[in-house]
Design a protein around this motif. Structure first.
Motif, PDB file in Angstrom:
ATOM      1  N   VAL A   1       0.834  -1.189   0.000  1.00 22.69           N
ATOM      2  CA  VAL A   1       0.000   0.000   0.000  1.00 22.69           C
ATOM      3  C   VAL A   1       0.876   1.248   0.000  1.00 22.69           C
ATOM      4  CG1 VAL A   1      -1.711   1.317   1.306  1.00 22.69           C
ATOM      5  CG2 VAL A   1      -1.913  -1.180   1.135  1.00 22.69           C
TER       6      VAL A   1
ATOM      7  N   ARG B   1      -9.296   0.434   1.202  1.00 26.19           N
ATOM      8  CA  ARG B   1      -8.093   1.260   1.194  1.00 26.19           C
ATOM      9  C   ARG B   1      -7.765   1.649   2.636  1.00 26.19           C
ATOM     10  NH1 ARG B   1     -10.427   6.941  -1.502  1.00 26.19           N
ATOM     11  NH2 ARG B   1     -11.659   7.624   0.320  1.00 26.19           N
TER      12      ARG B   1
ATOM     13  N   SER C   1      -6.691   2.294  -3.741  1.00 27.94           N
ATOM     14  CA  SER C   1      -7.600   1.201  -3.379  1.00 27.94           C
ATOM     15  C   SER C   1      -7.034  -0.153  -3.805  1.00 27.94           C
ATOM     16  CB  SER C   1      -8.963   1.409  -4.016  1.00 27.94           C
ATOM     17  OG  SER C   1      -8.869   1.346  -5.430  1.00 27.94           O
TER      18      SER C   1
END
Length: 241
Positions: free
Chosen positions: A150, A224, A164
């Protein structure tokens, strides 16, 4: 000395003719009708019946008791008549006919708890063979999983959100990494990758090295990370089906 020659009556020519037997002491019959009368010669054959007559070969109902538990036929029609030979196969059924292989409903009671077929269509009918497999079904399919990042050493400000992640093919997710300071992250979820909502999944860093980890079910397709701190963070994820 008495004559040991045996004669039979030739009704066509109305005369007696000698009965002929070959060197193996087997009776040769060329009459196709006689060959087909399997029911009358089963006992004489001592439990084993061999014939080259296709019609006779197809008469499975008449030879079940004579085949001694194992029936091999070259006739495709005969091979497909599973319903008539189940009781004679003593729990083991082997056929070369693809149509017969796929008739799972007819052979479930004969396979004795283990069913092996080479027909992909038959293999796919798991719902009809679960009972036969005695409740245990083993496949070669392993656990489907993937992973990614991420954020890696990324500077964030409280309120920022990550890109996301689409978890459409997966049921569970784990996130972990280092937040660089005391604080927490919140998982946001979305069905359309457009409208986002905070979830109740909130994960905090520890007070020594600021590492963190957490797990959640991916019931919404997209998710997310929302940051509730400012600093340099590293966040990784893993998805499992």
């Amino acid at each position: 000395m008495p004559n040991s020659q045996i004669y039979v009556r030739d009704i066509t020519n109305n005369k007696n003719v000698p009965l002929q037997v070959d060197g193996s002491n087997k009776l040769a019959v060329s009459d196709s009708v006689a060959q087909g009368s399997l029911s009358s010669i089963n006992l004489a054959l001592g439990g084993t019946l061999q014939t080259s007559n296709l019609t006779a070969e197809g008469s499975l109902a008449n030879i079940e008791s004579a085949v001694g538990g194992t029936l091999n036929v070259a006739d495709a029609t005969a091979g497909g008549m599973l319903a008539m030979i189940q009781s004679a196969l003593a729990g083991t059924l082997t056929v070369d006919d693809v149509t017969a292989q796929s008739s799972l409903s007819n052979i479930e009671s004969s396979v004795g708890g283990t069913l092996t077929v080479s027909d992909s269509s038959a293999q796919g009918k798991l719902d009809t063979i679960n009972t036969t497999l005695q409740g245990t079904l083993t496949t070669a399919q392993g656990v489907s999983r993937t992973n990614g990042n991420v954020a890696v050493s990324q500077s964030v400000t409280s309120g920022d959100v990550s890109a996301s992640v689409d978890s459409n093919l997966y049921k569970n997710a784990a996130i972990f990494g280092n937040l660089g300071a005391s604080g927490n992250v919140i998982i946001q979820v979305s069905n359309d990758n457009s409208t986002w909502h905070d979830s109740h999944h909130e994960f905090y860093s520890n007070y020594s090295g600021y590492d963190f980890s957490g797990e959640f079910a991916t019931l919404a397709r997209y998710w997310r990370v929302k940051y509730a701190l400012s600093g340099t963070v590293t966040v990784r994820y893993a998805l499992v089906a």
